[in-house]
Design a protein around this motif. Structure first.
Motif, PDB file in Angstrom:
ATOM      1  N   ALA A   1       0.846  -1.192   0.000  1.00 34.49           N
ATOM      2  CA  ALA A   1       0.000   0.000   0.000  1.00 34.49           C
ATOM      3  C   ALA A   1       0.882   1.243   0.000  1.00 34.49           C
ATOM      4  CB  ALA A   1      -0.920  -0.001   1.216  1.00 34.49           C
ATOM      5  N   GLY A   2       0.638   2.133  -0.945  1.00 34.03           N
ATOM      6  CA  GLY A   2       1.439   3.341  -1.095  1.00 34.03           C
ATOM      7  C   GLY A   2       2.651   3.153  -1.981  1.00 34.03           C
TER       8      GLY A   2
ATOM      9  N   THR B   1      -4.600 -12.632  -2.359  1.00 31.17           N
ATOM     10  CA  THR B   1      -6.015 -12.295  -2.276  1.00 31.17           C
ATOM     11  C   THR B   1      -6.402 -11.130  -3.179  1.00 31.17           C
ATOM     12  OG1 THR B   1      -6.081 -13.073   0.004  1.00 31.17           O
ATOM     13  CG2 THR B   1      -7.877 -11.634  -0.690  1.00 31.17           C
ATOM     14  N   ARG B   2      -5.663 -10.007  -3.094  1.00 34.93           N
ATOM     15  CA  ARG B   2      -6.104  -8.797  -3.798  1.00 34.93           C
ATOM     16  C   ARG B   2      -4.952  -7.831  -4.029  1.00 34.93           C
ATOM     17  NH1 ARG B   2     -11.258  -4.928  -2.540  1.00 34.93           N
ATOM     18  NH2 ARG B   2     -12.166  -6.272  -4.103  1.00 34.93           N
ATOM     19  N   ILE B   3      -4.995  -7.190  -5.199  1.00 38.23           N
ATOM     20  CA  ILE B   3      -4.098  -6.083  -5.522  1.00 38.23           C
ATOM     21  C   ILE B   3      -4.970  -4.961  -6.085  1.00 38.23           C
ATOM     22  CG2 ILE B   3      -2.187  -5.269  -6.962  1.00 38.23           C
ATOM     23  CD1 ILE B   3      -1.224  -8.213  -7.065  1.00 38.23           C
ATOM     24  N   VAL B   4      -4.862  -3.780  -5.490  1.00 39.44           N
ATOM     25  CA  VAL B   4      -5.604  -2.616  -5.972  1.00 39.44           C
ATOM     26  C   VAL B   4      -4.592  -1.524  -6.291  1.00 39.44           C
ATOM     27  CG1 VAL B   4      -7.383  -0.890  -5.447  1.00 39.44           C
ATOM     28  CG2 VAL B   4      -7.571  -3.202  -4.483  1.00 39.44           C
ATOM     29  N   SER B   5      -4.702  -0.971  -7.494  1.00 38.91           N
ATOM     30  CA  SER B   5      -3.790   0.092  -7.907  1.00 38.91           C
ATOM     31  C   SER B   5      -4.565   1.176  -8.642  1.00 38.91           C
ATOM     32  CB  SER B   5      -2.684  -0.472  -8.803  1.00 38.91           C
ATOM     33  OG  SER B   5      -3.242  -1.058  -9.961  1.00 38.91           O
ATOM     34  N   THR B   6      -3.932   2.331  -8.776  1.00 39.39           N
ATOM     35  CA  THR B   6      -4.571   3.437  -9.499  1.00 39.39           C
ATOM     36  C   THR B   6      -3.520   4.328 -10.126  1.00 39.39           C
ATOM     37  OG1 THR B   6      -6.184   5.237  -9.356  1.00 39.39           O
ATOM     38  CG2 THR B   6      -4.670   4.999  -7.500  1.00 39.39           C
ATOM     39  N   ASP B   7      -3.930   5.002 -11.174  1.00 36.20           N
ATOM     40  CA  ASP B   7      -3.105   6.038 -11.781  1.00 36.20           C
ATOM     41  C   ASP B   7      -3.582   7.429 -11.364  1.00 36.20           C
ATOM     42  OD1 ASP B   7      -5.484   6.137 -13.156  1.00 36.20           O
ATOM     43  OD2 ASP B   7      -4.597   6.059 -15.146  1.00 36.20           O
ATOM     44  N   ALA B   8      -4.474   7.486 -10.384  1.00 32.22           N
ATOM     45  CA  ALA B   8      -4.980   8.770  -9.896  1.00 32.22           C
ATOM     46  C   ALA B   8      -3.933   9.519  -9.077  1.00 32.22           C
ATOM     47  CB  ALA B   8      -6.239   8.563  -9.056  1.00 32.22           C
TER      48      ALA B   8
ATOM     49  N   TYR C   1       0.033   1.585  -5.620  1.00 33.28           N
ATOM     50  CA  TYR C   1      -0.776   0.485  -5.107  1.00 33.28           C
ATOM     51  C   TYR C   1      -1.526   0.999  -3.890  1.00 33.28           C
ATOM     52  CZ  TYR C   1       1.874  -2.375  -8.291  1.00 33.28           C
ATOM     53  OH  TYR C   1       2.421  -2.896  -9.435  1.00 33.28           O
ATOM     54  N   LEU C   2      -2.809   0.739  -3.844  1.00 34.53           N
ATOM     55  CA  LEU C   2      -3.646   1.182  -2.733  1.00 34.53           C
ATOM     56  C   LEU C   2      -3.805   0.092  -1.682  1.00 34.53           C
ATOM     57  CD1 LEU C   2      -6.411   2.937  -4.847  1.00 34.53           C
ATOM     58  CD2 LEU C   2      -4.480   4.009  -3.668  1.00 34.53           C
ATOM     59  N   GLU C   3      -3.839  -1.159  -2.153  1.00 35.55           N
ATOM     60  CA  GLU C   3      -4.034  -2.295  -1.256  1.00 35.55           C
ATOM     61  C   GLU C   3      -3.337  -3.504  -1.859  1.00 35.55           C
ATOM     62  OE1 GLU C   3      -7.757  -4.742   0.818  1.00 35.55           O
ATOM     63  OE2 GLU C   3      -8.157  -3.495  -0.935  1.00 35.55           O
TER      64      GLU C   3
END
Length: 150
Positions: free
Chosen positions: A46-47, A75-82, A68-70
């Motif tokens: 995260a981060g 289990t899970r990978i959350v990312s953003t280009d925001a 990466y946010l999470e």
């Protein structure tokens, strides 16, 4: 209201192999051939920072940066280009959510692109979201199956 595009596939490999394919060999499957992806930075926490260069067969180059946010192992990978590293706002396109779940010795893999607007979602669909992300998932599955000896 959410503006999601999503694919869900049952991959013939255990979660550990799919996770390893996703995290250890990301550039080999991340975009459909003949495109290639080079992960310059992949800080899976995260981060953590993500820097990718996608290259097309005719010399096209698309640079992506985000965070990466999470990250929940296997289990899970959350990312953003925001955002870029250090939480600097950027022109957002989407939040990417990759979920991995065990299902009878295989892996239920779900990849979601969450957009800020209907227009952004429609543009992504028109760019070939479904065939492109399914082709990339075929490549991910091939790597995971090889890791699992299947």
């Amino acid at each position: 209201m959410t503006y999601d595009l999503s694919i869900s596939r049952l991959i013939d490999a255990p979660v550990d192999a799919v996770w390893r394919a996703w995290t250890e060999d990301t550039g080999a499957w991340f975009c459909p051939r003949p495109w290639t992806a080079e992960f310059l930075t992949q800080e899976l926490r995260a981060g953590g920072r993500s820097q990718i260069v996608m290259r097309g067969p005719n010399g096209e180059e698309n640079r992506l940066e985000g965070v990466y946010l999470e990250v929940v192992p296997q289990t899970r990978i959350v990312s953003t280009d925001a955002f870029t590293a250090g939480w600097h706002p950027a022109g957002p396109f989407m939040v990417r959510i990759d979920d991995f779940a065990a299902e009878d010795g295989q892996t239920r893999y779900t990849a979601t692109a969450r957009h800020w607007t209907q227009e952004a979602m429609d543009n992504h669909a028109a760019m070939g979201f479904e065939p492109g992300w399914n082709a990339a998932t075929d490549q991910l599955e091939a790597i995971a199956r090889a890791l699992a000896g299947r």
